[in-house]
Design a protein around this motif. Structure first.
Motif, PDB file in Angstrom:
ATOM      1  N   ASN A 107      -4.463 -14.669  -5.111  1.00 16.42           N
ATOM      2  CA  ASN A 107      -4.970 -14.730  -3.774  1.00 16.42           C
ATOM      3  C   ASN A 107      -4.225 -13.842  -2.573  1.00 16.42           C
ATOM      4  OD1 ASN A 107      -2.364 -16.048  -3.672  1.00 16.42           O
ATOM      5  ND2 ASN A 107      -3.369 -17.956  -2.799  1.00 16.42           N
ATOM      6  N   ASN A 108      -3.722 -12.674  -2.923  1.00  8.56           N
ATOM      7  CA  ASN A 108      -3.004 -11.879  -1.889  1.00  8.56           C
ATOM      8  C   ASN A 108      -3.766 -11.475  -0.781  1.00  8.56           C
ATOM      9  OD1 ASN A 108      -4.180  -8.688  -2.297  1.00  8.56           O
ATOM     10  ND2 ASN A 108      -4.120  -9.642  -4.179  1.00  8.56           N
ATOM     11  N   ASN A 109      -3.104 -11.698   0.232  1.00 11.06           N
ATOM     12  CA  ASN A 109      -3.745 -11.545   1.642  1.00 11.06           C
ATOM     13  C   ASN A 109      -3.730 -10.114   2.335  1.00 11.06           C
ATOM     14  OD1 ASN A 109      -1.117 -11.601   2.700  1.00 11.06           O
ATOM     15  ND2 ASN A 109      -1.370 -13.519   3.463  1.00 11.06           N
ATOM     16  N   LEU A 110      -4.150 -10.205   3.695  1.00  8.28           N
ATOM     17  CA  LEU A 110      -4.251  -8.870   4.461  1.00  8.28           C
ATOM     18  C   LEU A 110      -2.734  -8.460   4.581  1.00  8.28           C
ATOM     19  CD1 LEU A 110      -5.699  -6.942   6.288  1.00  8.28           C
ATOM     20  CD2 LEU A 110      -5.420  -8.627   8.139  1.00  8.28           C
ATOM     21  N   GLU A 111      -1.807  -9.146   4.846  1.00  8.46           N
ATOM     22  CA  GLU A 111      -0.507  -8.885   5.022  1.00  8.46           C
ATOM     23  C   GLU A 111       0.147  -8.270   3.969  1.00  8.46           C
ATOM     24  OE1 GLU A 111       1.588  -8.386   7.554  1.00  8.46           O
ATOM     25  OE2 GLU A 111       3.504  -8.497   6.747  1.00  8.46           O
ATOM     26  N   LEU A 112      -0.003  -8.710   2.557  1.00  6.45           N
ATOM     27  CA  LEU A 112       0.478  -7.943   1.418  1.00  6.45           C
ATOM     28  C   LEU A 112      -0.117  -6.464   1.338  1.00  6.45           C
ATOM     29  CD1 LEU A 112       2.789  -8.246  -0.323  1.00  6.45           C
ATOM     30  CD2 LEU A 112       1.225  -9.535  -2.113  1.00  6.45           C
ATOM     31  N   GLY A 113      -1.495  -6.520   1.470  1.00  4.51           N
ATOM     32  CA  GLY A 113      -2.372  -5.169   1.452  1.00  4.51           C
ATOM     33  C   GLY A 113      -1.591  -4.245   2.349  1.00  4.51           C
ATOM     34  N   LEU A 114      -1.363  -4.594   3.760  1.00  2.00           N
ATOM     35  CA  LEU A 114      -0.872  -3.827   4.552  1.00  2.00           C
ATOM     36  C   LEU A 114       0.440  -3.441   4.439  1.00  2.00           C
ATOM     37  CD1 LEU A 114      -2.266  -5.503   8.051  1.00  2.00           C
ATOM     38  CD2 LEU A 114      -2.966  -3.501   7.054  1.00  2.00           C
ATOM     39  N   VAL A 115       1.387  -4.408   3.995  1.00  2.00           N
ATOM     40  CA  VAL A 115       2.716  -4.118   3.532  1.00  2.00           C
ATOM     41  C   VAL A 115       2.784  -2.826   2.638  1.00  2.00           C
ATOM     42  CG1 VAL A 115       4.609  -4.824   2.083  1.00  2.00           C
ATOM     43  CG2 VAL A 115       3.951  -6.201   4.133  1.00  2.00           C
ATOM     44  N   ALA A 116       1.861  -2.985   1.417  1.00  2.00           N
ATOM     45  CA  ALA A 116       1.940  -1.836   0.715  1.00  2.00           C
ATOM     46  C   ALA A 116       1.456  -0.653   0.905  1.00  2.00           C
ATOM     47  CB  ALA A 116       1.206  -2.314  -0.634  1.00  2.00           C
ATOM     48  N   SER A 117       0.347  -0.636   1.853  1.00  4.19           N
ATOM     49  CA  SER A 117      -0.198   0.675   2.498  1.00  4.19           C
ATOM     50  C   SER A 117       0.690   1.220   3.537  1.00  4.19           C
ATOM     51  CB  SER A 117      -1.487   0.186   3.065  1.00  4.19           C
ATOM     52  OG  SER A 117      -2.517  -0.401   2.366  1.00  4.19           O
ATOM     53  N   ILE A 118       1.429   0.350   4.040  1.00  2.49           N
ATOM     54  CA  ILE A 118       2.386   0.853   5.153  1.00  2.49           C
ATOM     55  C   ILE A 118       3.693   1.705   4.262  1.00  2.49           C
ATOM     56  CG2 ILE A 118       4.236   0.215   6.950  1.00  2.49           C
ATOM     57  CD1 ILE A 118       2.109  -1.831   7.765  1.00  2.49           C
TER      58      ILE A 118
END
Ligand SMILES: Cc1cc2nc3c(=O)[nH]c(=O)nc-3n(C[C@H](O)[C@H](O)[C@H](O)COP(=O)(O)O)c2cc1C
Length: 253
Positions: A107-118
């Motif tokens: 259930n990973n969320n927007l924050e984790l996706g953003l962290v990885a992309s950043i």
């Protein structure tokens, strides 16, 4: 203490000031030692919470580059550059860390996706600057997000990894005129955001970009920047991206 005598110039500042995207490459090969030097420096980039939520794929194989170019809109520089690097957001090690502690990342969320992309973007930019400092130039390739699943199949990315962007690298065979930047008065604010200044930068930049395009013989529009932005972004680019990234294990929810 007065700071007047402290340096305002540095090699790094000069490298950044002179940078421009390069899409034509000399036949000079790019050695493994050079790629290693670039990447070992780039991996010192900061990483959010020390997560290391990225992976980097170095691609030299001509056939693989040709295959990658197809979902990227057949951009010729991907085929022509001696080295192409995919900077990927990668949740696999975080998934493993959570599982080792009895949790899961489903259930990973927007924050984790953003962290990885950043994280991936910071390593990519650091690599770009490191390369430039050695006279190795290139261009970033956001078109790697056109068809994330096709890219994943070509370079073997597992679930929970997606290519945020690519980077063509090589020794330059062109010196294009630098593209002007939006006036600094619209971009840099002091103490508080100045909404009027932000928008006041548009008209002069529209005109400056038009004269830049005219000077390099490129087709131009009287309001070059706003026209380009509208042409590219009013049709909602990569509208399927959220679903494609979700299928790769990034919920962005
Ligand atoms: C994340 C990102 C993705 C980009 N994707 C592409 C691309 O797919 N193809 C390309 O030719 N240039 C690409 N560019 C390069 C930009 O078009 C370029 O940086 C911009 O027009 C400014 O020109 P300059 O870099 O020469 O100053 C990308 C740049 C960034 C930062």
């Amino acid at each position: 203490m007065t700071t007047a005598a402290l340096p305002l110039e540095s090699e790094t500042i000069n490298v950044l000031r002179n940078r421009r995207s390069i899409r034509k490459y000399a036949l000079t090969p790019l050695s493994d030692a050079h790629v290693d030097a670039i990447l070992s420096a780039a991996l010192r980039a900061p990483t959010s919470s020390n997560l290391h939520a990225y992976s980097v794929i170095v691609i030299r194989d001509a056939e693989t580059k040709s295959k990658l170019a197809v979902p990227c809109g057949n951009q010729k520089h991907i085929v022509d550059c001696p080295v192409f690097i995919a900077f990927c957001a990668d949740l696999t090690r975080i998934e493993s860390a959570l599982e080792r502690n009895g949790h899961n990342i489903g259930n990973n969320n927007l924050e984790l996706g953003l962290v990885a992309s950043i994280d991936a973007s910071l390593v990519g930019m650091a690599a770009y600057v490191a390369a430039e400092s050695l006279g190795i130039q290139g261009v970033m390739i956001g078109a790697m997000r056109n068809k994330p699943e096709d890219i994943a199949n070509i370079i073997g990315l597992p679930e929970r990894v997606y290519a945020v962007f690519g980077l063509c690298l090589g020794y330059p065979a062109e010196t294009p005129k630098q593209k002007p930047r939006m006036p600094v008065t619209g971009i840099v604010h002091h103490e508080r955001y100045d909404a009027d200044a932000a928008l006041a930068a548009i008209d002069p930049y529209d005109a400056e970009l038009k004269s830049h395009y005219d000077s390099v013989g490129k087709e131009s529009h009287p309001n070059s920047w706003t026209h380009e932005v509208d042409a590219k972004f009013s049709p909602r680019p990569r509208d399927g991206l959220r679903a494609a990234l979700k299928a790769r294990g990034f919920n962005f929810a």
